[in-house]
Design an enzyme around this catalytic site. Structure first.
Site, PDB file in Angstrom:
ATOM      1  CG  ASP A  96      -1.784   1.197   1.328  1.00 34.18           C
ATOM      2  OD1 ASP A  96      -2.484   1.481   0.344  1.00 34.18           O
ATOM      3  OD2 ASP A  96      -1.760   1.877   2.370  1.00 34.18           O
ATOM      4  CB  THR A 123      -2.048   5.388  -1.671  1.00 35.10           C
ATOM      5  OG1 THR A 123      -1.999   3.967  -1.575  1.00 35.10           O
ATOM      6  CG2 THR A 123      -3.215   5.898  -0.861  1.00 35.10           C
ATOM      7  CB  THR A 124       0.741   2.603  -5.466  1.00 35.67           C
ATOM      8  OG1 THR A 124       0.657   1.966  -4.199  1.00 35.67           O
ATOM      9  CG2 THR A 124       2.081   2.303  -6.096  1.00 35.67           C
ATOM     10  CG  ASP A 133      -6.448   0.696   1.536  1.00 33.31           C
ATOM     11  OD1 ASP A 133      -6.554   1.557   2.429  1.00 33.31           O
ATOM     12  OD2 ASP A 133      -5.383   0.415   0.979  1.00 33.31           O
TER      13      ASP A 133
END
Length: 549
Positions: A74, A107-108, A417
Site C-alpha cells: 500500500d 495511493t501508489t 482500503d
C-alpha cells in the site's frame, strides 16, 4: 576639477549601459539547479514504490526502527514509514497521504503518476518552455482529463446494486497481500459500510458520506483470513471475566456500562492504615465486604444481567470479591472496557454510561438478544459476542482472523482500503474501468486536443498525455508482460472506440474491463489526477531552497 569632469563622461555609460548579451533577463542558474534537484528527488520516491502497482505488484518488507517487521504494498503505508529528508520528496509522501484521506485507494497510482509528470516536465524545461507556462498548461490538462473521465468513461451506479460495489472492492483488493481471500473480504467490506448507512434502500440512496469510525475492527490471532466475519452487533477481544459459578451465556440481556469502581474506596493521596489488633482488621474487611455487596445489590436491582466495567487508572475497577458477588447474582461481567471505546459501545447497544451507582436506572440499560463467550476455532481464544442488538447508532463490527500478526495487520489495512472504495462510491456514484483503461482513454482524447491546440499548450498537453500512459505501462511491466506491445495494442483498442479496454493481467491480454467486472470508483482516478497535477505544479514553481536554521 577639470580632470574629474573629463573622467565623468567616460564613467557614466559604463554604469548605466545594458550588457549586449542580455543575461540580466535570463533565469538564474541556481533556479534551474534547484528545480532539477527537486524533480530528481521526487522521482526517486516514485521509482521506489512503482514496482508495487497493480495486482501483480511486488510487496515491500520494511524493518522499522523498533525492530518490528512490516509487509505491505500500500503506497500510503510504505511512504509514511520511510524517513524522507528532501523537502520535494516529502511533498510526494504528503500527496499519497492526501489521496488516502480523500479516496482511500490509488495511493501508489498517484505517486507513480506524479513521477511520470515530473519526467515530462524535465523534457519540456529542456526545450526552453518556462515553468509557469508548463504549470498553467498542466492544470488545464488535468481539468480536461477529469471532464473526459466524467463524460466518456464513467458509468453511473446505485448503492443498491451490491454486485457492482463488490466488483469495485475486488479490484481494490486484487493488488493487496490478501488478494487470494478477496471472495470473503469484499462482501464483508461492502456489507459493513451499508450497515452503517442504514437498513432500507431509500435511506442508503440518500446518503452522501459515511464515517468509517462507525465500523470497529477487532483483531484476533489464530485461524486464517477466511475465518474473518462481519458481526451485526459487538465483539470484545477478550472473554468474560468470571469466577467459579459465573454465567458465560445470557439470553435477553440487559446491559449496564459503569464508570465507577467495584472495589474498596481509597483516598486521593498515598496512605497507610496501621491496624493494631485483629478486631479492627475484621471490622475493615467486614465493612469492605458490606460496601461492595451494597454496590452489587444496586446493580442487580436495576435489572442488569450483563455488566461492562470501564478500565480505571486510579484504583482497581473490580476485585475478586465483587466478581464473586456478581457471579452469585448471575450477572455476566466484561472488564477493562477502554475509555476510547465507550462511545461506540453505547451507540451500538443503546446504553448510557453510568458514573455513579445511584444513577443506575433501567432506562440507562442497553439490550441484546444474546451475550456470551465464543471460543474461536483455530486458536482457543475466547471473545464476548453481543448479537441481536437494536443498534440505534448504526454501527458494525468486523472480527478479523489471521495466522500471524503481519497478516492480521495487512488484512486490517486492506479491509480499510476496501471500505474507503465503498465510501468513494457513496460520495460520487460513478465507476470507471480498471486495468489502465481510464488513463488510456484520457490520454488518447488529450492527444487529439493537443493537435487542435496551438502554442506551448499543444506541447504540454502531449507531454501530459504521454505521462498518463505510465499507469498501463507499469501494470504490464509488473505483470511480466511486454509493456510496449501491450500499451500499443491498448491504444489501438481505444482508437477503435472500445472505451472499457484495459489490461487483464491474469490472462496477459487486452479485455473489456466492464465485461470482466474490473471496475473502480471514478473518485479514485479523478482524485489521483488532480493531486498529482497539483503536486507537480507546486514543485515546478519552486526556484530556490532556503534552509532556515
Amino acid at each position: 576639477m577639470s580632470a574629474a569632469a573629463a573622467a565623468m563622461p567616460s564613467a557614466m555609460p559604463s554604469a548605466v549601459a545594458r550588457p549586449s548579451s542580455g543575461e540580466t533577463f535570463q533565469e538564474r542558474s541556481k533556479g534551474k539547479d534547484v528545480r532539477i534537484s527537486n524533480i530528481v528527488a521526487a522521482k526517486a520516491v516514485a521509482a521506489a514504490i512503482r514496482t508495487s502497482l497493480g495486482p501483480r505488484g511486488m510487496d515491500k518488507l520494511l524493518q522499522l526502527p523498533s525492530g518490528e517487521v512490516l509487509i505491505s504494498n500500500d503506497g500510503a503505508t510504505l511512504l509514511s514509514k520511510l524517513h524522507v529528508l528532501h523537502p520535494a520528496a516529502k511533498m510526494l509522501v504528503e500527496c499519497s497521504q492526501s489521496q488516502d484521506v480523500e479516496a482511500g485507494d490509488g495511493t501508489t497510482s498517484v505517486v507513480v503518476l506524479a513521477g511520470a509528470l515530473l519526467d515530462a516536465c524535465l523534457d519540456l524545461l529542456t526545450k526552453g518552455i518556462h515553468p509557469s507556462a508548463i504549470a498553467g498548461s498542466f492544470y488545464r490538462a488535468g481539468e480536461e482529463c477529469v471532464r473526459i473521465l466524467r463524460g466518456r468513461v464513467g458509468k453511473a451506479v446505485k448503492l443498491s446494486e451490491r454486485e457492482s460495489l463488490v466488483g469495485a472492492v475486488k479490484t481494490c483488493l486484487s493488488s493487496k497481500v490478501v488478494s487470494q481471500n478477496e471472495d470473503v473480504l469484499a462482501p464483508i467490506a461492502v456489507d459493513s459500510v451499508l450497515t452503517v448507512l442504514g437498513r432500507d434502500v431509500d435511506e442508503i440512496e440518500k446518503a452522501t458520506n459515511v464515517d468509517l469510525r462507525d465500523i470497529r475492527m477487532v483483531e484476533q490471532l489464530g485461524g486464517t483470513v477466511d475465518d474473518t466475519e462481519l458481526v451485526q452487533g459487538l465483539v470484545f477481544d477478550k472473554g468474560a471475566t468470571k469466577t467459579a459459578g459465573g454465567p458465560s451465556q445470557i439470553d435477553n440481556a440487559k446491559i449496564a456500562l459503569i464508570q465507577f469502581c467495584l472495589s474498596a474506596p481509597k483516598t486521593d493521596m498515598d496512605n497507610n492504615v496501621v491496624v493494631s489488633d485483629y478486631a479492627a482488621m475484621d471490622r475493615i474487611l467486614r465493612d469492605e465486604r458490606k460496601y461492595i455487596l451494597n454496590l452489587c445489590k444496586k446493580i442487580k436491582k436495576s435489572g442488569a444481567n450483563v455488566l461492562l466495567i470501564q478500565k480505571s487508572i486510579l484504583r482497581d475497577a473490580y476485585n475478586e470479591l465483587s466478581l464473586h458477588f456478581l457471579a452469585k447474582m448471575n450477572i455476566l461481567v466484561v472488564t477493562d472496557v477502554e475509555r476510547t471505546d465507550v462511545e461506540f459501545v453505547c451507540r451500538t447497544l443503546g446504553c448510557t454510561p453510568v458514573p455513579h451507582v445511584d444513577s443506575l436506572t433501567p432506562e440507562k440499560l442497553g439490550t441484546a438478544a444474546h451475550v456470551g463467550d465464543v471460543v474461536l476455532p483455530g486458536s482457543g481464544h475466547k471473545v464476548v459476542k453481543f448479537t441481536g442488538v437494536a443498534n440505534p447508532g448504526k454501527t458494525s463490527t468486523v472480527l478479523l482472523r489471521g495466522s500471524n500478526q503481519l497478516v492480521l495487520a495487512e488484512a486490517n489495512r486492506s479491509i480499510h482500503d476496501a471500505q474507503c472504495v465503498v465510501r468513494s462510491l457513496v460520495k460520487e456514484r460513478f465507476v470507471v474501468a480498471g486495468g489502465g483503461a481510464a488513463e488510456t482513454e484520457a490520454s488518447l482524447r488529450l492527444r487529439e486536443l493537443a493537435l487542435e491546440t496551438t502554442g506551448m499548450d499543444s506541447h504540454c498537453f502531449k507531454a501530459y498525455a504521454d505521462a498518463l500512459e505510465v499507469i498501463p505501462y507499469t501494470l504490464a511491466e509488473n505483470a511480466g508482460l511486454k509493456p510496449i506491445e501491450i500499451v500499443t495494442e491498448l491504444r489501438k483498442a481505444h482508437k477503435e472506440g472500445m472505451v472499457g479496454a484495459g489490461i487483464d493481467v491474469k490472462k496477459g491480454s487486452i479485455s473489456d474491463m466492464y465485461d470482466e467486472n474490473i471496475i473502480q470508483p471514478l473518485l479514485v482516478t479523478t482524485s489521483a489526477i488532480k493531486l498529482a497535477t497539483e503536486t507537480v505544479c507546486m514543485i515546478l514553481k519552486v526556484d530556490d531552497l532556503v534552509v532556515v536554521m
